[in-house]
Design a protein around this motif. Structure first.
Motif, short mmCIF file in Angstrom:
data_model
loop_
_atom_site.label_atom_id
_atom_site.label_comp_id
_atom_site.label_asym_id
_atom_site.label_seq_id
_atom_site.Cartn_x
_atom_site.Cartn_y
_atom_site.Cartn_z
N GLU A 25 0.82 -1.21 0.00
CA GLU A 25 0.00 0.00 0.00
C GLU A 25 0.85 1.26 0.00
N GLU A 26 2.05 1.19 0.62
CA GLU A 26 2.87 2.39 0.71
C GLU A 26 3.57 2.73 -0.60
N ASP A 28 4.04 3.93 -4.41
CA ASP A 28 3.36 5.03 -5.09
C ASP A 28 3.30 4.88 -6.61
N PRO A 42 7.58 0.92 -5.11
CA PRO A 42 8.00 2.28 -4.76
C PRO A 42 8.75 2.92 -5.92
#
Length: 271
Positions: A25-26, A28, A42
């Motif tokens: 979820e973190e 982007d 990421p």
């Protein structure tokens, strides 16, 4: 940025299906494969691993709006899900399942080249040092020449000497070679054939001088010596090494060919 990929900003659906190993979820960035597999990663990882992505992310983006749901950048790529999974495993330092087929490893290598990922290219290069890929030396040679891997190219070209370059199964790999690399491989194979011919003309075989002597006679009985069987056998062996460079058919032929039997049974009439 290459036109093969498309950058799209979209609101991620809560029902979107992601690859289970790349659904953080973190993260982007969402990478979308050509067959619809989604990878959430990421952006900092992509920037560190890829000059292509690092350059792409420097393109000015519209400022985020202060209202509305979080926007995640999605990048649609032309690679399939399997290729992207292996590539991202290498980028993220995850375990890499066994790769034992050229049809699987070549797309990964090409993707790493396209996205300028030195790390995955090095990993794939190391994977090529296994017996599985040595069994396809011409494909190994093509890959090594493409990426200027001199040691692998030298090894692969030597291993290819047991193969017939004219076999249609090798044509796809040969077509990927640039002209200098293809000529170098052909020269190596031709030099082997010339070396084989020269070896057949030296002791303990009959030399060209012997075969060219029309008045050769047996030292014991004085009869004329007929070298026609050996001449024919030598021509057969020369043709056979071109057809089957591995040389295994010559070993069996020296027992079965009529010309070979004629040579082995020839003897002086006084014996």
């Amino acid at each position: 940025m290459q036109s093969e990929s498309l950058v799209v900003s979209t609101h991620e659906s809560q029902n979107a299906s992601f690859h289970p190993m790349f659904s953080f979820e973190e993260a982007d960035i969402v990478l979308s494969s050509s067959d619809g597999v989604l990878f959430r990663v990421p952006s900092v990882t992509l920037k560190m691993a890829s000059t292509w992505f690092r350059s792409m992310f420097t393109i000015p983006q519209p400022p985020p709006t202060s209202t509305g749901p979080q926007v995640t950048e999605r990048i649609a790529l032309t690679e399939d899900g399997t290729t992207l999974e292996y590539l991202l495993r290498m980028v993220c330092g995850l375990e890499i399942p066994t790769l034992n087929a050229w049809d699987s490893i070549e797309p990964i290598l090409y993707a790493a080249e396209k996205y300028e990922m030195a790390g995955p290219q090095s990993i794939v290069r190391a994977l090529l040092h296994t017996p599985t890929f040595f069994e396809s030396p011409i494909r190994l040679y093509a890959a090594a020449c493409r990426y200027n891997w001199e040691n692998e190219a030298a090894l692969a070209s030597t291993l290819s000497l047991s193969m017939n370059l004219h076999d249609p199964t090798h044509r796809p790999a040969l077509l990927k070679l640039k002209t200098p690399a293809l000529l170098a491989l052909q020269d190596l194979h031709y030099a082997r054939i010339i070396g084989f011919r020269e070896r057949l003309s030296r002791s303990p075989f009959l030399s060209d001088v012997h075969l060219a002597d029309p008045a050769a006679r047996c030292a014991r009985c004085g009869d004329m010596i007929d070298y026609s069987a050996w001449k024919e056998l030598r021509h057969i062996m020369e043709r056979e090494i071109e057809r089957s460079p591995k040389g295994d058919t010559i070993y069996s032929g020296l027992e079965d060919w009529s010309q070979a039997k004629a040579c082995w049974t020839a003897k002086c009439r006084r014996q």
